[in-house]
Scaffold this active site. Sequence first.
Site, PDB file in Angstrom:
ATOM      1  N   ASP A  83       0.854  -1.182   0.000  1.00 40.40           N
ATOM      2  CA  ASP A  83       0.000   0.000   0.000  1.00 40.40           C
ATOM      3  C   ASP A  83       0.896   1.241   0.000  1.00 40.40           C
ATOM      4  O   ASP A  83       2.052   1.197   0.402  1.00 40.40           O
ATOM      5  CB  ASP A  83      -0.996  -0.016   1.175  1.00 40.40           C
ATOM      6  CG  ASP A  83      -0.369  -0.453   2.480  1.00 40.40           C
ATOM      7  OD1 ASP A  83       0.870  -0.574   2.541  1.00 40.40           O
ATOM      8  OD2 ASP A  83      -1.118  -0.679   3.448  1.00 40.40           O
ATOM      9  N   GLU A 144      -5.888   3.330   4.119  1.00 43.19           N
ATOM     10  CA  GLU A 144      -6.295   3.901   5.409  1.00 43.19           C
ATOM     11  C   GLU A 144      -7.754   4.368   5.385  1.00 43.19           C
ATOM     12  O   GLU A 144      -8.052   5.560   5.385  1.00 43.19           O
ATOM     13  CB  GLU A 144      -5.366   5.066   5.795  1.00 43.19           C
ATOM     14  CG  GLU A 144      -3.915   4.657   6.026  1.00 43.19           C
ATOM     15  CD  GLU A 144      -3.709   3.884   7.325  1.00 43.19           C
ATOM     16  OE1 GLU A 144      -4.662   3.722   8.100  1.00 43.19           O
ATOM     17  OE2 GLU A 144      -2.563   3.441   7.550  1.00 43.19           O
TER      18      GLU A 144
HETATM   19 ZN   LIG Z   1      -0.868   0.561   7.546  1.00 41.87          ZN
END
Ligand SMILES: [Zn+2]
Length: 408
Positions: A83, A144
Amino acid sequence: MPTTADATDLQEELIRLRHDLHRQPEIGLQLPRTQEKVLQALDGLPLEITLGKDTTSVTAVLRGGHPGGESVGPRPAVLLRADMDGLPVQEKTGVDFTSQADGAMHACGHDLHTSMLVGAATLLADKKHLLGGDVVLMFQPGEEGFDGASYMIREGVLDATGTRVQAAYGMHVFSALEPHGTFCTKPGVMLSASDGLEVTVLGAGGHGSAPHSAKDPVTVAAEMVTALQVMVTRQFNMFDPVVLSVGVLHAGTKRNVIPESARIEATIRTFSDASRHKMMDAVPRLLKGIAAAHGVEVAVDYLQEYPLTITSEDETRTAERVITELFGERRLSRWATPLSGSEDFSRVLAEVPGTFVGLSAVAPGGDPATSPFNHSPYATFDDGVLADGAALYAELAMSRLGALAPAS
Ligand SMILES: [Zn+2]
């Protein structure tokens, strides 16, 4: 040459990339500068690159080499995921590559994940002739709270090679918890499911001196907050933990005015599907029952966020074997219990078997018990783990594709 030695040669480059990403964190699903840096870093490698349609994701496919040099129909494929997004946190670490973006910080270490996966792409490209299949590199925005993984799944990341990937691996660094350089694994439930609760209690406003002529939502909301905690302890098995925390409680504008409504918001973490589903029934039933008992209305929104992160037993054992071979048993921590964080890599693991590996990037010699944890404005992640992280990503793919290669 072993992958770890090759990775060590990349270390300086990976540190440069990580610092560059760290200086310019971006938040959410649109990370244009980050995407540009990743594309630059991958430039020149033999990759088939697809950019996200609705997000700034990057999907890169590396085709394993065949003796004839040509692809021969569907072959096994594995996926490696990093990510790329930062958090709305004002950095206070004081590092010399500190965030230059006001109110944004790579406080969860995703800059390290991105850099490690770029490293793995380089390592795998060098050894592509040895690969018994193809590798999908998944560079994901919006972990997130934006569910970036779901966007990428909808846009086809799991089938990017032309066939469904047979295994998926993700990694996450921690700025505390374990000694520097420790890899963490757990078969089964590794991270909690995360859900949200938004409640509006609708009463009838009035004069604070005459509550009998109004319908007070404040006392009802107060009762709901405590009743939710009592429900957790009375209706759920203590060996299958449930966490419910009210983070928002709002009502009123003046002390002698009974307001029309009151608002409650909570986060809910569960560690089994059974508890998660039970919670979805129990919470609205409790809140509606309390409202009915007091003659007020209530609107309950139960928001399903990320599911449980469940790793495959087999893939976790594969990862543990690879970690032990590369770095020795001393660097492996087999977790007995899950962590009460949540991840949208859970979306990938719900579709294909795989595993998620933790990696401690606490400062060398730093105290894992007291170092500020991920998401803190003081959280620091040590660059020293980048080469090892890249080597592990690469070896997981090589090892798994070796095991999957069709007999010839
Ligand atoms: Zn994270």
